[in-house]
Write a protein that holds these residues in place. Structure first.
Motif, PDB file in Angstrom:
ATOM      1  N   ILE A 140       1.693  73.077  22.671  1.00 33.54           N
ATOM      2  CA  ILE A 140       0.400  72.811  23.303  1.00 33.54           C
ATOM      3  C   ILE A 140       0.571  72.624  24.807  1.00 33.54           C
ATOM      4  O   ILE A 140       1.516  71.954  25.248  1.00 33.54           O
ATOM      5  CB  ILE A 140      -0.258  71.567  22.660  1.00 33.54           C
ATOM      6  N   LEU A 141      -0.297  73.232  25.555  1.00 33.80           N
ATOM      7  CA  LEU A 141      -0.279  73.112  27.019  1.00 33.80           C
ATOM      8  C   LEU A 141      -1.662  72.673  27.494  1.00 33.80           C
ATOM      9  O   LEU A 141      -2.629  73.419  27.376  1.00 33.80           O
ATOM     10  CB  LEU A 141       0.076  74.460  27.659  1.00 33.80           C
ATOM     11  N   THR A 142      -1.728  71.457  28.033  1.00 33.09           N
ATOM     12  CA  THR A 142      -3.006  70.925  28.507  1.00 33.09           C
ATOM     13  C   THR A 142      -3.043  70.977  30.025  1.00 33.09           C
ATOM     14  O   THR A 142      -2.082  70.572  30.681  1.00 33.09           O
ATOM     15  CB  THR A 142      -3.178  69.471  28.035  1.00 33.09           C
ATOM     16  N   GLU A 143      -4.143  71.475  30.545  1.00 34.82           N
ATOM     17  CA  GLU A 143      -4.331  71.516  32.003  1.00 34.82           C
ATOM     18  C   GLU A 143      -5.702  70.959  32.325  1.00 34.82           C
ATOM     19  O   GLU A 143      -6.627  71.134  31.536  1.00 34.82           O
ATOM     20  CB  GLU A 143      -4.199  72.958  32.506  1.00 34.82           C
ATOM     21  N   MET A 144      -5.831  70.301  33.469  1.00 37.15           N
ATOM     22  CA  MET A 144      -7.145  69.754  33.803  1.00 37.15           C
ATOM     23  C   MET A 144      -7.296  69.530  35.296  1.00 37.15           C
ATOM     24  O   MET A 144      -6.338  69.558  36.049  1.00 37.15           O
ATOM     25  CB  MET A 144      -7.370  68.446  33.080  1.00 37.15           C
ATOM     26  N   GLU A 145      -8.559  69.305  35.658  1.00 41.86           N
ATOM     27  CA  GLU A 145      -8.860  68.926  37.018  1.00 41.86           C
ATOM     28  C   GLU A 145      -9.908  67.828  36.931  1.00 41.86           C
ATOM     29  O   GLU A 145     -10.773  67.882  36.047  1.00 41.86           O
ATOM     30  CB  GLU A 145      -9.421  70.132  37.764  1.00 41.86           C
ATOM     31  N   GLY A 146      -9.827  66.846  37.809  1.00 34.34           N
ATOM     32  CA  GLY A 146     -10.832  65.798  37.714  1.00 34.34           C
ATOM     33  C   GLY A 146     -10.808  64.851  38.887  1.00 34.34           C
ATOM     34  O   GLY A 146      -9.876  64.855  39.684  1.00 34.34           O
ATOM     35  N   GLU A 147     -11.878  64.071  38.970  1.00 34.26           N
ATOM     36  CA  GLU A 147     -11.969  62.999  39.948  1.00 34.26           C
ATOM     37  C   GLU A 147     -11.325  61.761  39.331  1.00 34.26           C
ATOM     38  O   GLU A 147     -10.857  61.795  38.197  1.00 34.26           O
ATOM     39  CB  GLU A 147     -13.439  62.702  40.251  1.00 34.26           C
ATOM     40  N   ALA A 148     -11.374  60.653  40.040  1.00 33.47           N
ATOM     41  CA  ALA A 148     -10.752  59.427  39.540  1.00 33.47           C
ATOM     42  C   ALA A 148     -11.346  58.996  38.199  1.00 33.47           C
ATOM     43  O   ALA A 148     -10.632  58.541  37.313  1.00 33.47           O
ATOM     44  CB  ALA A 148     -10.918  58.316  40.560  1.00 33.47           C
ATOM     45  N   ASP A 149     -12.655  59.142  38.044  1.00 36.11           N
ATOM     46  CA  ASP A 149     -13.298  58.575  36.853  1.00 36.11           C
ATOM     47  C   ASP A 149     -13.849  59.611  35.887  1.00 36.11           C
ATOM     48  O   ASP A 149     -14.392  59.268  34.856  1.00 36.11           O
ATOM     49  CB  ASP A 149     -14.423  57.621  37.273  1.00 36.11           C
ATOM     50  N   ARG A 150     -13.714  60.899  36.221  1.00 40.07           N
ATOM     51  CA  ARG A 150     -14.300  61.892  35.339  1.00 40.07           C
ATOM     52  C   ARG A 150     -13.562  63.221  35.400  1.00 40.07           C
ATOM     53  O   ARG A 150     -13.277  63.744  36.479  1.00 40.07           O
ATOM     54  CB  ARG A 150     -15.777  62.105  35.716  1.00 40.07           C
ATOM     55  N   VAL A 151     -13.254  63.753  34.215  1.00 37.82           N
ATOM     56  CA  VAL A 151     -12.631  65.071  34.105  1.00 37.82           C
ATOM     57  C   VAL A 151     -13.666  66.118  34.515  1.00 37.82           C
ATOM     58  O   VAL A 151     -14.800  66.058  34.049  1.00 37.82           O
ATOM     59  CB  VAL A 151     -12.207  65.315  32.637  1.00 37.82           C
ATOM     60  N   SER A 152     -13.312  67.069  35.377  1.00 40.01           N
ATOM     61  CA  SER A 152     -14.292  68.136  35.629  1.00 40.01           C
ATOM     62  C   SER A 152     -14.104  69.289  34.660  1.00 40.01           C
ATOM     63  O   SER A 152     -15.062  69.852  34.186  1.00 40.01           O
ATOM     64  CB  SER A 152     -14.320  68.591  37.086  1.00 40.01           C
ATOM     65  N   TRP A 153     -12.868  69.648  34.356  1.00 37.29           N
ATOM     66  CA  TRP A 153     -12.615  70.556  33.230  1.00 37.29           C
ATOM     67  C   TRP A 153     -11.279  70.246  32.615  1.00 37.29           C
ATOM     68  O   TRP A 153     -10.378  69.712  33.259  1.00 37.29           O
ATOM     69  CB  TRP A 153     -12.725  72.031  33.638  1.00 37.29           C
ATOM     70  N   LEU A 154     -11.196  70.598  31.355  1.00 34.35           N
ATOM     71  CA  LEU A 154      -9.981  70.339  30.590  1.00 34.35           C
ATOM     72  C   LEU A 154      -9.726  71.562  29.722  1.00 34.35           C
ATOM     73  O   LEU A 154     -10.642  72.041  29.045  1.00 34.35           O
ATOM     74  CB  LEU A 154     -10.216  69.098  29.716  1.00 34.35           C
ATOM     75  N   VAL A 155      -8.520  72.090  29.793  1.00 36.01           N
ATOM     76  CA  VAL A 155      -8.160  73.233  28.946  1.00 36.01           C
ATOM     77  C   VAL A 155      -6.990  72.817  28.054  1.00 36.01           C
ATOM     78  O   VAL A 155      -5.941  72.406  28.542  1.00 36.01           O
ATOM     79  CB  VAL A 155      -7.774  74.472  29.786  1.00 36.01           C
ATOM     80  N   VAL A 156      -7.212  72.883  26.762  1.00 34.81           N
ATOM     81  CA  VAL A 156      -6.156  72.580  25.801  1.00 34.81           C
ATOM     82  C   VAL A 156      -5.714  73.899  25.164  1.00 34.81           C
ATOM     83  O   VAL A 156      -6.458  74.511  24.407  1.00 34.81           O
ATOM     84  CB  VAL A 156      -6.632  71.590  24.715  1.00 34.81           C
ATOM     85  N   GLY A 157      -4.512  74.343  25.534  1.00 32.06           N
ATOM     86  CA  GLY A 157      -3.984  75.609  25.027  1.00 32.06           C
ATOM     87  C   GLY A 157      -3.098  75.349  23.824  1.00 32.06           C
ATOM     88  O   GLY A 157      -2.204  74.505  23.873  1.00 32.06           O
ATOM     89  N   ILE A 158      -3.373  76.068  22.757  1.00 32.21           N
ATOM     90  CA  ILE A 158      -2.630  75.868  21.508  1.00 32.21           C
ATOM     91  C   ILE A 158      -2.013  77.195  21.092  1.00 32.21           C
ATOM     92  O   ILE A 158      -2.716  78.203  20.972  1.00 32.21           O
ATOM     93  CB  ILE A 158      -3.575  75.373  20.395  1.00 32.21           C
ATOM     94  N   GLY A 159      -0.707  77.199  20.890  1.00 36.36           N
ATOM     95  CA  GLY A 159      -0.030  78.413  20.429  1.00 36.36           C
ATOM     96  C   GLY A 159       0.628  78.148  19.090  1.00 36.36           C
ATOM     97  O   GLY A 159       1.467  77.257  18.978  1.00 36.36           O
ATOM     98  N   VAL A 160       0.228  78.902  18.076  1.00 28.38           N
ATOM     99  CA  VAL A 160       0.825  78.766  16.741  1.00 28.38           C
ATOM    100  C   VAL A 160       1.467  80.091  16.363  1.00 28.38           C
ATOM    101  O   VAL A 160       0.783  81.135  16.358  1.00 28.38           O
ATOM    102  CB  VAL A 160      -0.227  78.387  15.670  1.00 28.38           C
ATOM    103  N   ASN A 161       2.751  80.059  16.052  1.00 29.84           N
ATOM    104  CA  ASN A 161       3.424  81.272  15.579  1.00 29.84           C
ATOM    105  C   ASN A 161       2.954  81.514  14.146  1.00 29.84           C
ATOM    106  O   ASN A 161       3.494  80.947  13.212  1.00 29.84           O
ATOM    107  CB  ASN A 161       4.939  81.083  15.610  1.00 29.84           C
ATOM    108  N   ALA A 162       1.952  82.322  14.018  1.00 25.93           N
ATOM    109  CA  ALA A 162       1.334  82.501  12.698  1.00 25.93           C
ATOM    110  C   ALA A 162       1.942  83.705  11.980  1.00 25.93           C
ATOM    111  O   ALA A 162       3.007  83.599  11.374  1.00 25.93           O
ATOM    112  CB  ALA A 162      -0.181  82.613  12.845  1.00 25.93           C
ATOM    113  N   ASN A 163       1.277  84.858  12.071  1.00 21.14           N
ATOM    114  CA  ASN A 163       1.738  86.048  11.343  1.00 21.14           C
ATOM    115  C   ASN A 163       2.671  86.871  12.219  1.00 21.14           C
ATOM    116  O   ASN A 163       2.372  87.996  12.621  1.00 21.14           O
ATOM    117  CB  ASN A 163       0.523  86.862  10.885  1.00 21.14           C
TER     118      ASN A 163
END
Ligand code: BT5
Length: 265
Positions: A140-163
């Motif tokens: 999992i790779l999480t990236e974000m940008e935000g001010e002191a009290d509030r996230v402006s965006w959050l990206v949660v990247g999930i990689g599963v070795n499936a098929n």
């Protein structure tokens, strides 16, 4: 599109046959005026990333997903989202019949895998006896940008070795195909998103669920943190996602770092 993927999720779904990185695409969407929460999915990624600019191998057949979220939360709470994503991913792997566990903070491992490389996907194949604990099934790779009290965006990247064939993955990695056989990716993603959504609605249940799936608690660990190496017994995880390590000098609270499981003597 969502229709093509046939997913009934509380998020808008964007599907790509092939893309550089779903995290990069989600970040691009974050920059647009549209404030929807989106799941970007791809069959294959050609330029995907792990943490600290490491390479992530993402051949066709995997589950490569990035959740673009806009939570009304301070940036300090973001690790809880990452843990929730690890719990949701592990839960979906277990429903697929694999004994998946979480290595702090958010690697999904298969402890009993026949691929039990000493470094379990940490990229340091010669680390000797460090790192034992299983083969890496998801990251999992999480990236974000935000001010002191509030996230402006959050990206949660999930990689599963499936098929995916084990041979097309790095040393120390395993796949659902190798452990149990191919899965219906649509069903898997649906379950993962449902579980993630449940955890978002009941944030107090994230740490207990994480503890239940943990491969790390109770183990001797060596954590490389930005402030140096911490070695000792992993005794608990605490809000918003820190690891508590009992060392000869007392308990240390570790907020970020690379964790290796040490072989018990
Ligand atoms: C991670 O990094 O485990 C986070 C991986 C996140 C990937 C997802 S896929 C969707 C989204 N879009 C992106 O571009 N990224 C996210 P880290 O803990 O730094 O582990 C990286 C290390 O794992 C590498 O240095 C390799 O040793 C190993 N590795 C690379 N590809 C792997 C794979 N497919 N399976 C298991 N291990 C892998």
């Amino acid at each position: 599109s969502a229709v093509e993927f046939g997913l009934d999720a509380p998020y808008r779904v964007e599907y790509h046959d092939s893309i550089g990185s779903t995290n990069d695409r989600a970040r691009e969407l974050a920059a647009s005026a549209d404030r929807d929460e989106v799941v970007v999915l791809a069959d294959e990624q050609t330029g995907s990333r792990g943490r600290l600019d490491r390479e992530w191998t993402a051949p066709s057949g995997g589950i490569w997903a990035s959740l673009l979220l806009a939570p009304e939360r301070p940036p300090a709470h973001v690790p809880l989202f990452t843990l929730a994503a690890a719990v949701a991913t592990t839960s979906a792997c277990r429903e697929a019949g694999v004994d998946a566990r979480i290595k702090w903070p958010n690697d999904v491992l298969v402890p009993g895998s026949t691929v039990d490389d000493a470094t379990a996907g940490t990229g340091r194949e010669s680390a000797g006896e460090r790192g034992r604990g299983g083969a890496k099934l998801a990251g999992i790779l999480t990236e974000m940008e935000g001010e002191a009290d509030r996230v402006s965006w959050l990206v949660v990247g999930i990689g599963v070795n499936a098929n995916v064939a084990r041979e097309s993955l790095p040393v120390g990695a395993t796949s659902l195909r190798a452990e149990t056989g191919d899965v219906d990716r649509r069903v898997f993603v649906q379950r993962l998103l449902e579980r993630f959504h449940e955890l978002r609605e009941a944030p107090e249940s994230v740490l207990p669920a994480w503890r239940e799936y943990s491969a790390t608690l109770g183990r001797r660990v060596r954590v490389e943190t930005p402030g140096g190496v911490v070695e000792g017994e992993a005794v608990d995880v605490t809000f918003p996602g820190a690891l508590i390590v009992r060392t000869p000098d007392g308990e240390r609270t570790v907020h970020a770092g690379d964790c290796e499981h040490l072989r018990t003597a």
